[in-house]
Design a protein around this motif. Structure first.
Motif, short mmCIF file in Angstrom:
data_model
loop_
_atom_site.label_atom_id
_atom_site.label_comp_id
_atom_site.label_asym_id
_atom_site.label_seq_id
_atom_site.Cartn_x
_atom_site.Cartn_y
_atom_site.Cartn_z
N LYS A 78 8.65 3.52 -2.81
CA LYS A 78 7.34 3.66 -3.44
C LYS A 78 6.74 2.28 -3.75
O LYS A 78 5.56 2.03 -3.48
N ASN A 81 5.56 0.62 -0.45
CA ASN A 81 4.34 1.22 0.08
C ASN A 81 3.11 0.79 -0.71
O ASN A 81 2.05 0.53 -0.14
N GLU A 82 3.25 0.69 -2.03
CA GLU A 82 2.10 0.43 -2.89
C GLU A 82 1.79 -1.05 -3.08
O GLU A 82 0.66 -1.40 -3.44
N ASN A 83 2.78 -1.92 -2.84
CA ASN A 83 2.61 -3.32 -3.22
C ASN A 83 2.78 -4.34 -2.10
O ASN A 83 2.44 -5.51 -2.30
N PRO A 106 -0.56 4.42 5.80
CA PRO A 106 0.07 4.02 4.53
C PRO A 106 -0.64 4.59 3.31
O PRO A 106 0.00 4.90 2.30
N ALA A 107 -1.97 4.75 3.40
CA ALA A 107 -2.72 5.32 2.27
C ALA A 107 -2.38 6.79 2.09
O ALA A 107 -2.24 7.28 0.95
N LYS A 110 0.89 7.06 0.41
CA LYS A 110 0.74 6.76 -1.02
C LYS A 110 0.18 7.94 -1.80
O LYS A 110 0.36 8.05 -3.01
N THR A 112 -3.22 8.83 -1.37
CA THR A 112 -4.66 8.61 -1.51
C THR A 112 -5.43 9.77 -0.87
O THR A 112 -5.04 10.27 0.20
N ASN A 157 -3.58 -0.51 1.24
CA ASN A 157 -3.19 -0.18 -0.13
C ASN A 157 -3.37 -1.34 -1.10
O ASN A 157 -2.78 -1.33 -2.20
N PRO A 159 -2.24 -4.59 -1.13
CA PRO A 159 -0.91 -5.06 -1.51
C PRO A 159 -0.94 -6.34 -2.34
O PRO A 159 -1.87 -7.14 -2.24
#
Length: 220
Positions: A78, A81-83, A106-107, A110, A112, A157, A159
């Motif tokens: 997680k 993926n988000e950072n 990737p969104a 996440k 989104t 995302n 990053p």
């Protein structure tokens, strides 16, 4: 942004990284150079949480004040993926999807909302000069266009850090120059932080700092 302290990596008896220390500030562009086998990609993969350092009680890796070693596998996936955003030498776009769909993946992972993800992807592709290629699949794009789609995918995302491993290594000189300039435009426009492993001396010299890995250790 990133604090790596005393990072070691062994592959069997081979000691690849020998106590690496590295601090990266927000919105900094860092290039990592060194001979083949020096440990550049290994370090990048550890900083990107794709690999783990060998156990050492005095080692630590923090990204935006998060201790990476304290995350379990689900938490780590997680966080990644988000950072973190990744750009590789070979774009690794999924051939069955369009440019727009590849950027959105990737969104979607996440969580989104579809409309928001598509709007963000279109905005990025427009910034990268690809608004006319949204519905094209990878085999309908040039090498430079494919790599720019991969850049948009890495950024979808927002990053904290973008990690790139030989991002222009598979491009002709003109496309490579355009990609190099793009990293700095993205930093100026959005404040992204980049860590770039490269053999390209021009790109390495453009960075805010050039880090050389020699015999598993960092030399600034």
């Amino acid at each position: 942004m990133i604090q790596a302290h005393n990072i070691h990596k062994y592959y069997g008896d081979l000691h690849v990284l020998k106590g690496v220390n590295l601090n990266v500030k927000k919105s900094e562009i860092i290039s990592i150079i060194g001979a083949s086998g020096a440990g550049k990609t290994t370090l990048l993969q550890i900083l990107g949480t794709l690999d783990t350092p060998s156990e050492n009680e005095d080692s630590s890796l923090k990204i935006n004040n998060t201790e990476i070693g304290g995350l379990n596998e689900k938490e780590l996936a997680k966080f990644r993926n988000e950072n973190l955003g990744f750009i590789f030498q070979f774009h690794q776009l999924l051939p069955e999807f369009t440019a727009l769909e590849n950027v959105c993946i990737p969104a979607f992972i996440k969580g989104t909302a579809e409309k928001k993800a598509i709007e963000k992807a279109k905005s990025l592709l427009d910034f990268l000069g690809l608004s006319h290629r949204l519905k094209h699949k990878p085999n309908e794009l040039s090498g430079g266009e494919q790599q720019r789609v991969a850049v948009a995918r890495a950024l979808i995302n927002d990053p904290l850090v973008v990690l790139a491993d030989e991002p222009s290594g598979n491009l002709d000189s003109t496309s490579a120059k355009q990609l190099h300039d793009l990293f700095f435009k993205l930093r100026e426009a959005f404040g992204f932080t980049f860590i770039l492993v490269t053999h390209n001396t021009e790109l390495a010299s453009m960075a805010d700092r050039k880090i050389t890995i020699t015999d598993g250790q960092v030399r600034s």
